[in-house]
Design an enzyme around this catalytic site. Structure first.
Site, PDB file in Angstrom:
ATOM      1  N   HIS A 346      -7.352   9.763  16.669  1.00  0.00           N
ATOM      2  CA  HIS A 346      -7.615   8.688  15.701  1.00  0.00           C
ATOM      3  C   HIS A 346      -8.321   9.125  14.443  1.00  0.00           C
ATOM      4  O   HIS A 346      -8.551   8.321  13.556  1.00  0.00           O
ATOM      5  CB  HIS A 346      -8.462   7.589  16.358  1.00  0.00           C
ATOM      6  CG  HIS A 346      -7.662   6.666  17.205  1.00  0.00           C
ATOM      7  ND1 HIS A 346      -7.100   5.511  16.706  1.00  0.00           N
ATOM      8  CD2 HIS A 346      -7.304   6.722  18.499  1.00  0.00           C
ATOM      9  CE1 HIS A 346      -6.442   4.894  17.674  1.00  0.00           C
ATOM     10  NE2 HIS A 346      -6.545   5.607  18.771  1.00  0.00           N
ATOM     11  N   LYS A 534     -13.695  -4.637   6.489  1.00  0.00           N
ATOM     12  CA  LYS A 534     -13.559  -3.490   7.384  1.00  0.00           C
ATOM     13  C   LYS A 534     -14.958  -2.975   7.653  1.00  0.00           C
ATOM     14  O   LYS A 534     -15.909  -3.408   7.010  1.00  0.00           O
ATOM     15  CB  LYS A 534     -12.693  -2.396   6.747  1.00  0.00           C
ATOM     16  CG  LYS A 534     -13.096  -2.077   5.292  1.00  0.00           C
ATOM     17  CD  LYS A 534     -12.210  -1.017   4.663  1.00  0.00           C
ATOM     18  CE  LYS A 534     -10.827  -1.484   4.286  1.00  0.00           C
ATOM     19  NZ  LYS A 534      -9.755  -0.919   5.062  1.00  0.00           N
ATOM     20  N   ARG A 535     -15.097  -2.068   8.610  1.00  0.00           N
ATOM     21  CA  ARG A 535     -16.412  -1.500   8.836  1.00  0.00           C
ATOM     22  C   ARG A 535     -16.946  -0.854   7.567  1.00  0.00           C
ATOM     23  O   ARG A 535     -16.175  -0.372   6.742  1.00  0.00           O
ATOM     24  CB  ARG A 535     -16.358  -0.462   9.978  1.00  0.00           C
ATOM     25  CG  ARG A 535     -16.267  -1.072  11.334  1.00  0.00           C
ATOM     26  CD  ARG A 535     -17.440  -2.012  11.637  1.00  0.00           C
ATOM     27  NE  ARG A 535     -18.649  -1.250  11.885  1.00  0.00           N
ATOM     28  CZ  ARG A 535     -19.078  -0.887  13.076  1.00  0.00           C
ATOM     29  NH1 ARG A 535     -18.426  -1.253  14.163  1.00  0.00           N
ATOM     30  NH2 ARG A 535     -20.188  -0.184  13.215  1.00  0.00           N
ATOM     31  N   LYS A 540     -14.661   4.701   3.341  1.00  0.00           N
ATOM     32  CA  LYS A 540     -13.867   3.509   2.995  1.00  0.00           C
ATOM     33  C   LYS A 540     -14.177   3.012   1.580  1.00  0.00           C
ATOM     34  O   LYS A 540     -13.478   2.186   1.026  1.00  0.00           O
ATOM     35  CB  LYS A 540     -14.099   2.409   4.028  1.00  0.00           C
ATOM     36  CG  LYS A 540     -13.536   2.758   5.425  1.00  0.00           C
ATOM     37  CD  LYS A 540     -13.814   1.639   6.417  1.00  0.00           C
ATOM     38  CE  LYS A 540     -13.370   1.972   7.829  1.00  0.00           C
ATOM     39  NZ  LYS A 540     -11.944   1.653   8.079  1.00  0.00           N
ATOM     40  N   THR A 642      -5.328  -0.612   9.876  1.00  0.00           N
ATOM     41  CA  THR A 642      -4.460  -1.688  10.370  1.00  0.00           C
ATOM     42  C   THR A 642      -4.756  -2.979   9.609  1.00  0.00           C
ATOM     43  O   THR A 642      -3.910  -3.865   9.553  1.00  0.00           O
ATOM     44  CB  THR A 642      -4.652  -1.930  11.875  1.00  0.00           C
ATOM     45  OG1 THR A 642      -6.060  -2.024  12.153  1.00  0.00           O
ATOM     46  CG2 THR A 642      -4.023  -0.826  12.699  1.00  0.00           C
ATOM     47  N   LYS A 646      -2.308  -6.289   8.244  1.00  0.00           N
ATOM     48  CA  LYS A 646      -2.549  -7.737   8.415  1.00  0.00           C
ATOM     49  C   LYS A 646      -2.480  -8.452   7.069  1.00  0.00           C
ATOM     50  O   LYS A 646      -1.925  -9.548   6.964  1.00  0.00           O
ATOM     51  CB  LYS A 646      -3.919  -7.970   9.065  1.00  0.00           C
ATOM     52  CG  LYS A 646      -4.081  -7.322  10.430  1.00  0.00           C
ATOM     53  CD  LYS A 646      -5.563  -7.340  10.866  1.00  0.00           C
ATOM     54  CE  LYS A 646      -5.829  -6.349  11.984  1.00  0.00           C
ATOM     55  NZ  LYS A 646      -7.277  -6.074  12.161  1.00  0.00           N
TER      56      LYS A 646
HETATM   57  C1  LIG Z   1      -8.078  -5.073  11.880  1.00  0.00           C
HETATM   58  C2  LIG Z   1      -9.532  -5.068  12.074  1.00  0.00           C
HETATM   59  C3  LIG Z   1     -10.275  -3.924  11.788  1.00  0.00           C
HETATM   60  C4  LIG Z   1      -9.657  -2.659  11.219  1.00  0.00           C
HETATM   61  O1  LIG Z   1      -9.619  -2.774   9.800  1.00  0.00           O
HETATM   62  P1  LIG Z   1      -9.341  -1.502   8.868  1.00  0.00           P
HETATM   63  O2  LIG Z   1      -9.241  -2.108   7.501  1.00  0.00           O
HETATM   64  O3  LIG Z   1      -8.032  -0.935   9.306  1.00  0.00           O
HETATM   65  O4  LIG Z   1     -10.471  -0.575   9.013  1.00  0.00           O
HETATM   66  C5  LIG Z   1     -11.637  -3.965  11.975  1.00  0.00           C
HETATM   67  N1  LIG Z   1     -12.252  -5.069  12.440  1.00  0.00           N
HETATM   68  C6  LIG Z   1     -11.571  -6.191  12.705  1.00  0.00           C
HETATM   69  C7  LIG Z   1     -12.305  -7.387  13.201  1.00  0.00           C
HETATM   70  C8  LIG Z   1     -10.186  -6.236  12.542  1.00  0.00           C
HETATM   71  O5  LIG Z   1      -9.514  -7.353  12.838  1.00  0.00           O
END
Ligand SMILES: *Cc1c(COP(=O)(O)O)cnc(C)c1O
Length: 801
Positions: A346, A534-535, A540, A642, A646
């Site tokens: 990952h 995101k985190r 990032k 991911t 979305k």
């Molecule tokens: C999809 C998702 C993530 C991952 O987000 P990235 O932008 O790909 O880092 C993290 N936390 C939650 C709650 C998510 O639904």
């Protein structure tokens, strides 16, 4: 059970009275939620039992997906949708004066994960069941999932998360299937019946109790299992200090580690990893034994997948079971093990690669350590045959070297498949990070680009958009998400564009209401919703987003004729509690939000919103409302992402670097329908290798940058004197390791393109629809079908009741 509204209502009222011992009229929302939850679980149970019977009698290959995290979110809504009983239930409840929406809100998110990795595991479970594939998850039933985030005075405060406080209606405790997990002690070796026998003695044992959660597929009778292990003391253990033993045991499944990008090297984490692995493997082997098949055929009937290296001890643990319990010889055990286990990588972030010091590992897991040592010795001997005399290469590739065990090396050596999670990531693994392994095991390496379940992230999260899509192209896309492509023909139809606009507007209004409730700020629902959720992590680059907003603020203040199209910048991010720098960035976002939102002039054009406690259920409200998807990681750092998928599926346009799956989004939609900027991965990696970047040059030569950076230190943010000095230092004294300054100009330019594009509403809507049309590729159904065919060799089992 129930098959119509009337039956549902009758059963609901009766079950509520039986469960809570009171009439409906006296019941609370929580009691109503629990009643409904129990009914739905019972509704699933019939299919669950028959699915399990089918799996047992068909002897088809099963896959077990081992993951230290499953970020499930809420289950009620998804279960109702997948079972096809949402309308019956919603109407029935409504006739009783109860809102399904209110009941869904009573459920706590199952937050048993940090972010992308754990959410991926949850999406995979949904896809496995929906595709009728025999695949199950195994994880840990943390008593406290990821912390709850509160923002106090702009700072992150962490509260322990309490998802089990009122129980969990979805789980079934299977006390009779509990197994023992052994730590510490020593290994005694003896010679019996002409073979070496190993006994792990004086071990401290704990009990692993499984809690099973049914995973119901979408409009199918398949119900798979997510088995979560809980750590408990063994009954009747005689020891000196019973309380201490109980405490030492229960702590193993007490907390989720709140960081996915740093390895802490804490002994409790290693205990958790072995707990998951040992309990899961014992349970898998014991189910296999019930089939009365030879252990020699294990890999024909069982595939075990490890989600990152956290469960990599599955390799030595399976060896231990085969050798110590089944009496196999090494070679045979090794052959079967390496034909059973497959591995997903990952990350290539060095600080995230797991390394365990021998001095921690060996005493805690003495027998497992012996096996890892043997694997290492045999592997190094093989390397010596291929590369005689090349000491450096062999030391680099060894599983054990310089006092540590390298978990990724163990994973590659002990598995038959190693995959990355997006094309570019898999290439970087092969060409750079894992190059030496690729040279000797080229056949193991492959790519499986991540995906998301369109059932949660479109069908459930955005019913308005789902209805519109079905009105336009029919409902086949729900079963075959690649058919979303049919939308493309309609992207230029003014009537359809208008309807899409209405849906987006509705969803923006819903989010605007949430923002008002939570932050007390009224945002312009016709502004551009520009979102980064995101985190929080340096790579990032939330900081790049912040700098752009500061730059806009400065422009607006400096030049009274400067105007921009109204924008709402929305952030959501948790920082790991020990990640000092990330917490500074959270404070910075909130300080900037105050500065911007409180300025009567500036706030007419821009607003900054930090939504606290970003989690799955909040995410479901955010993605449908977004216009712009911020995917601005330093190229080469984000393995896939991911969140980007979305957003795309909900008709937001990506503003991003050529990193992770952004590249594949670009390949899908074409360059007219995405905004790309910044350094490429090659360029970033070359800078790291050869030097040549000096951040101070960008500071000195770009007045926009200089002004923004100076504002971190010159009192621009009142009452926070030295607060942002670490950020200032990281950019100038430590040469900006994530190239924020390097990419600033390019980012500003891309943002200007976004603004211009948005103002051509008609063409923006086309782009949004084209993004949705191409998002089918990013359904985790596609991803899981690739895993099933290329890695696991499993095929659908139809369960017909
Ligand atoms: C999809 C998702 C993530 C991952 O987000 P990235 O932008 O790909 O880092 C993290 N936390 C939650 C709650 C998510 O639904």
């Amino acid at each position: 059970m129930f098959s119509n509204k009337t039956e549902f209502k009758e059963l609901f009222l009766r079950r509520l009275e039986l469960l809570h011992g009171k009439p409906f009229s006296d019941s609370s929302l929580r009691e109503q939620y629990e009643t409904l939850g129990n009914m739905v679980r019972e509704y699933i149970s019939e299919k669950w039992i028959s699915t399990n019977e089918k799996y047992r009698s068909h002897h088809q290959k099963q896959v077990y997906y081992l993951s230290i995290e499953f970020l499930l979110g809420k289950l009620l809504g998804q279960n109702l949708l997948n079972l096809g009983i949402k309308d019956i239930v919603e109407e029935g409840l409504s006739e009783l004066g109860v809102s399904l929406f209110d009941l869904e809100n009573m459920e706590e998110d199952a937050g048993l994960g940090n972010g992308g990795l754990g959410r991926l595991a949850a999406c995979f479970l949904d896809s496995l069941a929906s595709l009728n594939l025999p695949g199950h998850g195994m994880g840990i039933r943390y008593k406290h999932g990821l912390f709850e985030q509160k923002i106090v005075d702009g700072y992150q405060v962490e509260l322990p998360e309490q998802w089990l406080k009122y129980g969990n209606v979805w789980e079934i405790r299977k006390a009779d299937e509990a197994v023992e997990v052994a730590y510490w002690g020593k290994v005694e070796t003896s010679f019996e019946n002409e073979r070496l026998v190993f006994r792990h003695v004086d071990a401290e044992k704990i009990l692993a109790v499984p809690y099973d959660i049914p995973i119901a597929g979408f409009q199918t009778d398949t119900v798979n299992t997510l088995r979560l292990w809980s750590a408990e003391p063994l009954p009747n253990v005689s020891c000196q200090d019973v309380l201490k033993y109980k405490r030492n045991t229960e702590i193993v499944s007490e907390f989720l580690y709140p960081d996915d990008t740093h390895e802490e090297g804490k002994i409790l984490r290693l205990k958790q990893q072995y707990f998951l692995v040992s309990a899961s493997l014992q349970s898998i082997v014991s189910s296999y034994r019930k089939l009365n098949k030879s252990m020699k055929d294990f890999h024909h009937h069982v595939a075990i997948h490890i989600n990152d290296t956290h469960p990599v001890l599955a390799i030595p643990e399976l060896m231990r079971i085969f050798i110590d319990q089944e009496g196999m010889g090494w070679d045979e055990a090794w052959e079967i093990t390496t034909k059973t286990i497959s591995y997903t990588n990952h990350t290539t972030l060095a600080e995230a690669l797991e390394k365990w010091p021998i001095h921690i590992f060996k005493p805690l897991l003495p027998r497992i350590y012996m096996i890892v040592e043997e694997i290492n010795e045999r592997f190094c001997r093989d390397l010596w045959d291929i590369f005689p005399g090349e000491w450096d290469r062999i030391t680099n590739m060894a599983i054990i070297a310089h006092g540590v065990i390298k978990m990724a090396h163990l994973a590659i050596v002990g598995s038959y498949s190693v995959n990355g999670v997006a094309k570019i990531h898999s290439e970087i693994l092969k060409q750079r990070e894992m190059r030496q392994f690729f040279e000797i095991f080229p056949e193991k390496f492959n790519n499986k680009t991540n995906g998301i379940t369109h059932r949660r992230w479109l069908l459930k999260a955005n019913p308005e958009l789902s209805r519109l899509i079905t009105d336009v192209i029919g409902s086949n896309w729900v079963y075959k998400p690649e058919q979303l492509m049919e939308l493309k023909r309609h992207a230029y139809d003014p009537a359809i564009k208008e309807k899409f606009l209405q849906v987006k507007q509705t969803r923006k209004q819903i989010l605007a209401n949430i923002i008002y409730e939570q932050n007390g700020i009224k945002v312009d629902e016709h502004s551009i919703f520009d979102v980064q959720v995101k985190r929080l992590h340096e790579y990032k680059r939330q900081l790049l987003n912040v700098f752009h907003i500061m730059y806009l603020y400065n422009r607006i203040k400096e030049d009274s004729s400067f105007t921009i199209y109204p924008r709402t910048f929305i952030f959501g991010a948790k920082a790991s509690p020990g990640y000092y720098y990330a917490k500074k960035v959270i404070k910075l976002i909130n300080s900037l939000a105050d500065k911007v939102n409180e300025d009567p002039f500036v706030s007419q054009m821009i607003k900054v919103i930090f939504l606290e406690n970003y989690r799955v259920s909040l995410a479901e409200k955010i993605f449908p409302a977004a216009d712009v998807s911020e995917q601005i990681s330093t190229a080469s750092k984000e393995a896939s992402g991911t969140g980007n998928m979305k957003f795309m599926m909900n008709g937001a346009l990506t503003l991003g670097t050529l990193d992770g799956a952004n590249i594949e989004i670009l390949e899908e939609v074409g360059e007219d329908n995405i905004f790309i900027f910044g350094l490429k991965a090659e360029e970033v990696l070359n800078y790291y290798e050869n030097g040549g970047y000096r951040s101070t040059e960008y500071y000195h030569h770009d007045p926009r940058i200089r002004k923004v950076i100076d504002q971190l230190m010159n009192g621009f943010f009142p009452d926070v004197e030295d607060e942002f000095e670490p950020i200032y230092d990281s950019l100038l004294s430590h040469n900006d390791q994530y190239f924020v300054l390097r990419d600033f100009a390019s980012y500003v330019e891309a943002q200007e393109k976004v603004e211009k594009a948005y103002q051509n509403q008609s063409s923006w809507l086309e782009k949004a629809i084209i993004n949705i049309a191409h998002s089918g590729y990013f359904s985790s159904d596609r991803t899981i079908q690739e895993y099933a065919k290329d890695i696991w060799n499993i095929s659908p089992v139809r369960n017909t009741l």
